[in-house]
Design a protein around this motif. Sequence first.
Motif, PDB file in Angstrom:
ATOM      1  N   THR A  93       0.803  -1.218   0.000  1.00  0.00           N
ATOM      2  CA  THR A  93       0.000   0.000   0.000  1.00  0.00           C
ATOM      3  C   THR A  93       0.841   1.275   0.000  1.00  0.00           C
ATOM      4  O   THR A  93       0.354   2.332  -0.404  1.00  0.00           O
ATOM      5  CB  THR A  93      -0.947   0.021   1.215  1.00  0.00           C
ATOM      6  OG1 THR A  93      -0.174  -0.135   2.411  1.00  0.00           O
ATOM      7  CG2 THR A  93      -1.968  -1.112   1.131  1.00  0.00           C
ATOM      8  N   GLU A  94       2.089   1.197   0.459  1.00  0.00           N
ATOM      9  CA  GLU A  94       2.933   2.388   0.542  1.00  0.00           C
ATOM     10  C   GLU A  94       3.931   2.490  -0.608  1.00  0.00           C
ATOM     11  O   GLU A  94       4.783   3.383  -0.618  1.00  0.00           O
ATOM     12  CB  GLU A  94       3.694   2.399   1.876  1.00  0.00           C
ATOM     13  CG  GLU A  94       2.801   2.370   3.107  1.00  0.00           C
ATOM     14  CD  GLU A  94       1.858   3.549   3.164  1.00  0.00           C
ATOM     15  OE1 GLU A  94       2.298   4.667   2.824  1.00  0.00           O
ATOM     16  OE2 GLU A  94       0.685   3.354   3.535  1.00  0.00           O
ATOM     17  N   VAL A  95       3.821   1.598  -1.579  1.00  0.00           N
ATOM     18  CA  VAL A  95       4.757   1.604  -2.711  1.00  0.00           C
ATOM     19  C   VAL A  95       4.574   2.879  -3.535  1.00  0.00           C
ATOM     20  O   VAL A  95       3.458   3.340  -3.768  1.00  0.00           O
ATOM     21  CB  VAL A  95       4.530   0.357  -3.588  1.00  0.00           C
ATOM     22  CG1 VAL A  95       5.363   0.438  -4.867  1.00  0.00           C
ATOM     23  CG2 VAL A  95       4.886  -0.903  -2.814  1.00  0.00           C
ATOM     24  N   GLN A  96       5.700   3.453  -3.984  1.00  0.00           N
ATOM     25  CA  GLN A  96       5.689   4.667  -4.798  1.00  0.00           C
ATOM     26  C   GLN A  96       5.934   4.336  -6.271  1.00  0.00           C
ATOM     27  O   GLN A  96       6.426   3.258  -6.615  1.00  0.00           O
ATOM     28  CB  GLN A  96       6.763   5.636  -4.302  1.00  0.00           C
ATOM     29  CG  GLN A  96       6.592   6.048  -2.850  1.00  0.00           C
ATOM     30  CD  GLN A  96       5.275   6.763  -2.606  1.00  0.00           C
ATOM     31  OE1 GLN A  96       4.949   7.738  -3.292  1.00  0.00           O
ATOM     32  NE2 GLN A  96       4.511   6.275  -1.632  1.00  0.00           N
ATOM     33  N   ARG A  97       5.613   5.288  -7.129  1.00  0.00           N
ATOM     34  CA  ARG A  97       5.803   5.073  -8.566  1.00  0.00           C
ATOM     35  C   ARG A  97       7.279   4.857  -8.896  1.00  0.00           C
ATOM     36  O   ARG A  97       7.638   3.993  -9.700  1.00  0.00           O
ATOM     37  CB  ARG A  97       5.253   6.271  -9.337  1.00  0.00           C
ATOM     38  CG  ARG A  97       5.203   6.069 -10.850  1.00  0.00           C
ATOM     39  CD  ARG A  97       4.549   7.265 -11.520  1.00  0.00           C
ATOM     40  NE  ARG A  97       3.198   7.477 -10.992  1.00  0.00           N
ATOM     41  CZ  ARG A  97       2.113   6.848 -11.438  1.00  0.00           C
ATOM     42  NH1 ARG A  97       2.220   5.980 -12.425  1.00  0.00           N
ATOM     43  NH2 ARG A  97       0.943   7.110 -10.909  1.00  0.00           N
ATOM     44  N   VAL A  98       8.139   5.644  -8.290  1.00  0.00           N
ATOM     45  CA  VAL A  98       9.590   5.503  -8.455  1.00  0.00           C
ATOM     46  C   VAL A  98      10.201   5.412  -7.067  1.00  0.00           C
ATOM     47  O   VAL A  98       9.893   6.232  -6.194  1.00  0.00           O
ATOM     48  CB  VAL A  98      10.191   6.690  -9.233  1.00  0.00           C
ATOM     49  CG1 VAL A  98      11.709   6.522  -9.384  1.00  0.00           C
ATOM     50  CG2 VAL A  98       9.529   6.832 -10.604  1.00  0.00           C
ATOM     51  N   GLU A  99      11.051   4.409  -6.860  1.00  0.00           N
ATOM     52  CA  GLU A  99      11.643   4.167  -5.546  1.00  0.00           C
ATOM     53  C   GLU A  99      13.133   3.871  -5.687  1.00  0.00           C
ATOM     54  O   GLU A  99      13.608   3.548  -6.774  1.00  0.00           O
ATOM     55  CB  GLU A  99      10.965   2.969  -4.861  1.00  0.00           C
ATOM     56  CG  GLU A  99       9.475   3.114  -4.664  1.00  0.00           C
ATOM     57  CD  GLU A  99       8.873   1.887  -3.991  1.00  0.00           C
ATOM     58  OE1 GLU A  99       8.160   2.051  -2.998  1.00  0.00           O
ATOM     59  OE2 GLU A  99       9.139   0.764  -4.472  1.00  0.00           O
ATOM     60  N   TRP A 100      13.816   3.947  -4.555  1.00  0.00           N
ATOM     61  CA  TRP A 100      15.207   3.509  -4.521  1.00  0.00           C
ATOM     62  C   TRP A 100      15.250   2.125  -3.893  1.00  0.00           C
ATOM     63  O   TRP A 100      14.800   1.919  -2.768  1.00  0.00           O
ATOM     64  CB  TRP A 100      16.071   4.472  -3.723  1.00  0.00           C
ATOM     65  CG  TRP A 100      17.492   4.000  -3.586  1.00  0.00           C
ATOM     66  CD1 TRP A 100      18.108   3.547  -2.457  1.00  0.00           C
ATOM     67  CD2 TRP A 100      18.464   3.901  -4.632  1.00  0.00           C
ATOM     68  NE1 TRP A 100      19.399   3.186  -2.723  1.00  0.00           N
ATOM     69  CE2 TRP A 100      19.652   3.384  -4.059  1.00  0.00           C
ATOM     70  CE3 TRP A 100      18.441   4.192  -6.004  1.00  0.00           C
ATOM     71  CZ2 TRP A 100      20.807   3.166  -4.800  1.00  0.00           C
ATOM     72  CZ3 TRP A 100      19.601   3.963  -6.748  1.00  0.00           C
ATOM     73  CH2 TRP A 100      20.764   3.462  -6.150  1.00  0.00           C
ATOM     74  N   ASP A 101      15.764   1.160  -4.633  1.00  0.00           N
ATOM     75  CA  ASP A 101      15.916  -0.210  -4.154  1.00  0.00           C
ATOM     76  C   ASP A 101      17.276  -0.305  -3.460  1.00  0.00           C
ATOM     77  O   ASP A 101      18.302  -0.496  -4.102  1.00  0.00           O
ATOM     78  CB  ASP A 101      15.829  -1.172  -5.341  1.00  0.00           C
ATOM     79  CG  ASP A 101      15.927  -2.633  -4.929  1.00  0.00           C
ATOM     80  OD1 ASP A 101      16.339  -2.915  -3.789  1.00  0.00           O
ATOM     81  OD2 ASP A 101      15.594  -3.506  -5.760  1.00  0.00           O
ATOM     82  N   GLU A 102      17.239  -0.159  -2.155  1.00  0.00           N
ATOM     83  CA  GLU A 102      18.473  -0.100  -1.371  1.00  0.00           C
ATOM     84  C   GLU A 102      19.304  -1.366  -1.509  1.00  0.00           C
ATOM     85  O   GLU A 102      20.530  -1.322  -1.639  1.00  0.00           O
ATOM     86  CB  GLU A 102      18.127   0.130   0.108  1.00  0.00           C
ATOM     87  CG  GLU A 102      19.338   0.311   1.001  1.00  0.00           C
ATOM     88  CD  GLU A 102      20.042   1.623   0.773  1.00  0.00           C
ATOM     89  OE1 GLU A 102      21.279   1.652   0.904  1.00  0.00           O
ATOM     90  OE2 GLU A 102      19.368   2.618   0.472  1.00  0.00           O
ATOM     91  N   ALA A 103      18.649  -2.517  -1.450  1.00  0.00           N
ATOM     92  CA  ALA A 103      19.377  -3.791  -1.460  1.00  0.00           C
ATOM     93  C   ALA A 103      20.142  -4.021  -2.743  1.00  0.00           C
ATOM     94  O   ALA A 103      21.249  -4.556  -2.737  1.00  0.00           O
ATOM     95  CB  ALA A 103      18.404  -4.935  -1.221  1.00  0.00           C
ATOM     96  N   ASN A 104      19.543  -3.609  -3.866  1.00  0.00           N
ATOM     97  CA  ASN A 104      20.170  -3.876  -5.152  1.00  0.00           C
ATOM     98  C   ASN A 104      20.882  -2.668  -5.742  1.00  0.00           C
ATOM     99  O   ASN A 104      21.522  -2.779  -6.781  1.00  0.00           O
ATOM    100  CB  ASN A 104      19.111  -4.377  -6.140  1.00  0.00           C
ATOM    101  CG  ASN A 104      18.550  -5.726  -5.741  1.00  0.00           C
ATOM    102  OD1 ASN A 104      19.279  -6.721  -5.668  1.00  0.00           O
ATOM    103  ND2 ASN A 104      17.255  -5.771  -5.454  1.00  0.00           N
ATOM    104  N   GLY A 105      20.751  -1.514  -5.086  1.00  0.00           N
ATOM    105  CA  GLY A 105      21.422  -0.319  -5.579  1.00  0.00           C
ATOM    106  C   GLY A 105      20.886   0.148  -6.914  1.00  0.00           C
ATOM    107  O   GLY A 105      21.643   0.608  -7.781  1.00  0.00           O
TER     108      GLY A 105
END
Length: 251
Positions: free
Chosen positions: A150-162
């Motif tokens: 529910t809190e997912v954004q259109r563009v995000e930073w994937d910390e784990a995969n950089g």
Amino acid sequence: MDRKEIERVNEKLAKADARETLDWAIERFGADLVLSSSMGAEDQVLTDMLMKKAPSVEVFTLDTGRLFPETYQLIDETNEFYKTKIKIYFPDYKQVEEMVNNKGVNLFYHSVENRKMCCHIRKIEPLKRAFSGRKAWISGLRREQSITRTEVQRVEWDEANGLVKINPLIDWKEDQVWDYITVNHVPYHKLHDKGYPSIGCQPCTRAVKPGEDVRAGRWWWEDPEHKECGLHVQDDLKTEVSFDFKNLDKK
């Protein structure tokens, strides 16, 4: 991209539709962009959009070794329909052998820890290889799919995969997905017609009952807050996982 730039992009794309979001991603990342497909309805919509806009963008899927026969059929059908070749990544066979020999073939039914171990080996490790050298990936996440999204954004930073993670269908409703598939004659997974709105590995997926959540058929023996494999939950991915198989209790 840093977090501030991602915030600015989300503001810019706040009213953008899926195609406009893809246009931005293609222009911004070009050959460094990749689509991760589970072969589900949403990912088939995105594949269709990409094939029409930028067929050179790589589409890949993960073969965990436990997929439905219909999933393999759809891979072939999609390749033929779009005259393309979806790239397939497999888990490391040594890790799979060690896990199965120490924990059992169906270890995931016994504990959340076991299930996350299986997902990590069969999905997360090959995913990291698929992302090697990339700067951004496209996902078919929609907010209404699950309470974990529910809190997912259109563009995000994937910390784990950089990587930057782009979710063009984030605001879509289920009927929008199927309207697109129908109008554009998009190949889709035949298990969707049999009550499977979300499809993963065969032993971990069942049809949902009338009125159930669309993700209720995934890992149905677990509480809803645990129902992610790790591909889309940052807390599950922040730390590199290392399993000492020989010292884990068999269950």
